[in-house]
Design a protein around this motif. Structure first.
Motif, PDB file in Angstrom:
ATOM      1  N   ILE A   1       0.843  -1.210   0.000  1.00  0.00           N
ATOM      2  CA  ILE A   1       0.000   0.000   0.000  1.00  0.00           C
ATOM      3  C   ILE A   1       0.871   1.251   0.000  1.00  0.00           C
ATOM      4  CG2 ILE A   1      -1.644   1.319   1.392  1.00  0.00           C
ATOM      5  CD1 ILE A   1      -2.820  -1.420   2.250  1.00  0.00           C
ATOM      6  N   GLY A   2       1.942   1.243   0.767  1.00  0.00           N
ATOM      7  CA  GLY A   2       2.848   2.384   0.823  1.00  0.00           C
ATOM      8  C   GLY A   2       3.556   2.658  -0.491  1.00  0.00           C
ATOM      9  N   SER A   3       3.762   1.638  -1.300  1.00  0.00           N
ATOM     10  CA  SER A   3       4.428   1.851  -2.584  1.00  0.00           C
ATOM     11  C   SER A   3       3.554   2.631  -3.558  1.00  0.00           C
ATOM     12  CB  SER A   3       4.830   0.505  -3.199  1.00  0.00           C
ATOM     13  OG  SER A   3       3.682  -0.223  -3.580  1.00  0.00           O
ATOM     14  N   PHE A   4       2.229   2.609  -3.352  1.00  0.00           N
ATOM     15  CA  PHE A   4       1.326   3.363  -4.212  1.00  0.00           C
ATOM     16  C   PHE A   4       1.040   4.764  -3.678  1.00  0.00           C
ATOM     17  CE2 PHE A   4       0.351  -0.989  -5.515  1.00  0.00           C
ATOM     18  CZ  PHE A   4       0.457  -0.842  -6.890  1.00  0.00           C
ATOM     19  N   LEU A   5       1.548   5.104  -2.509  1.00  0.00           N
ATOM     20  CA  LEU A   5       1.315   6.412  -1.912  1.00  0.00           C
ATOM     21  C   LEU A   5       1.838   7.563  -2.774  1.00  0.00           C
ATOM     22  CD1 LEU A   5       0.155   7.885   0.549  1.00  0.00           C
ATOM     23  CD2 LEU A   5       2.418   7.681   1.587  1.00  0.00           C
ATOM     24  N   PRO A   6       3.060   7.520  -3.323  1.00  0.00           N
ATOM     25  CA  PRO A   6       3.516   8.628  -4.181  1.00  0.00           C
ATOM     26  C   PRO A   6       2.629   8.819  -5.408  1.00  0.00           C
ATOM     27  CG  PRO A   6       5.374   7.286  -3.530  1.00  0.00           C
ATOM     28  CD  PRO A   6       4.137   6.558  -3.082  1.00  0.00           C
ATOM     29  N   LEU A   7       2.166   7.755  -5.990  1.00  0.00           N
ATOM     30  CA  LEU A   7       1.274   7.858  -7.142  1.00  0.00           C
ATOM     31  C   LEU A   7      -0.002   8.597  -6.761  1.00  0.00           C
ATOM     32  CD1 LEU A   7       0.489   7.097 -10.072  1.00  0.00           C
ATOM     33  CD2 LEU A   7      -0.499   5.012  -9.117  1.00  0.00           C
ATOM     34  N   GLY A   8      -0.555   8.279  -5.622  1.00  0.00           N
ATOM     35  CA  GLY A   8      -1.770   8.941  -5.170  1.00  0.00           C
ATOM     36  C   GLY A   8      -1.545  10.415  -4.882  1.00  0.00           C
ATOM     37  N   LEU A   9      -0.412  10.751  -4.244  1.00  0.00           N
ATOM     38  CA  LEU A   9      -0.115  12.150  -3.931  1.00  0.00           C
ATOM     39  C   LEU A   9       0.093  12.980  -5.192  1.00  0.00           C
ATOM     40  CD1 LEU A   9       2.263  11.831  -0.856  1.00  0.00           C
ATOM     41  CD2 LEU A   9      -0.065  12.697  -0.886  1.00  0.00           C
ATOM     42  N   PHE A  10       0.839  12.459  -6.155  1.00  0.00           N
ATOM     43  CA  PHE A  10       1.088  13.200  -7.388  1.00  0.00           C
ATOM     44  C   PHE A  10      -0.175  13.329  -8.227  1.00  0.00           C
ATOM     45  CE2 PHE A  10       5.585  11.657  -6.750  1.00  0.00           C
ATOM     46  CZ  PHE A  10       6.013  12.873  -6.247  1.00  0.00           C
ATOM     47  N   THR A  11      -1.012  12.315  -8.237  1.00  0.00           N
ATOM     48  CA  THR A  11      -2.279  12.396  -8.957  1.00  0.00           C
ATOM     49  C   THR A  11      -3.185  13.436  -8.321  1.00  0.00           C
ATOM     50  OG1 THR A  11      -2.087  10.055  -9.551  1.00  0.00           O
ATOM     51  CG2 THR A  11      -4.252  11.063  -9.769  1.00  0.00           C
TER      52      THR A  11
END
Length: 138
Positions: free
Chosen positions: A21-31
């Motif tokens: 789940i943490g590996s997808f956190l940057p993707l969510g923040l940038f989106t």
């Protein structure tokens, strides 16, 4: 194989799930940041060697605007704004990557001609308004 399965504990599974789940956190923040960017006051900034050469206002008015970049070394690019998008249509460089890149229209998108050190970047006039800034590092 079965002895390895018996070695796995509930905490191990929890740690692996949290890491996924943490590996997808940057993707969510940038989106989220892209979605919150003001898409109404956009401009395309043309820079050569870090110096601003020309600025296009990206408004969907149906008009076409052309800027011809050339320098003393013989480098030449033609940048065209059509409505709310910008593209490099011609370049006398050998690789033509900048021409094949296509049009750009969203905040943060760039088109770069490396042989000519030319950068076209879409920016917003208004900064991102966040009352409580998130510090991702700490």
């Amino acid at each position: 194989m079965m002895k390895y399965v018996k070695m796995i504990k509930k905490g191990d599974i929890l740690i692996v799930l949290l890491l996924i789940i943490g590996s997808f956190l940057p993707l969510g923040l940038f989106t989220y940041q892209q979605a919150m960017a003001n898409q109404t006051d956009l401009k395309a900034v043309v820079k050569a060697d870090g110096e601003i050469m020309y600025i296009f206002n990206l408004v969907d008015d149906g008009q076409t605007e052309t800027y011809r970049y050339h320098d003393e070394d013989g480098h030449e690019n033609i940048i065209v704004r059509t409505g709310d998008s910008v593209t490099i249509t011609e370049a006398n460089c050998s690789d033509q990557v900048c021409v094949r890149m296509g049009d750009i229209r969203k905040v943060g998108e760039t088109n770069l001609c490396l042989p000519h050190k030319l950068l076209v970047e879409v920016q917003s006039d208004q900064p991102l308004e966040t009352p409580n800034e998130i510090d991702v590092i700490s």
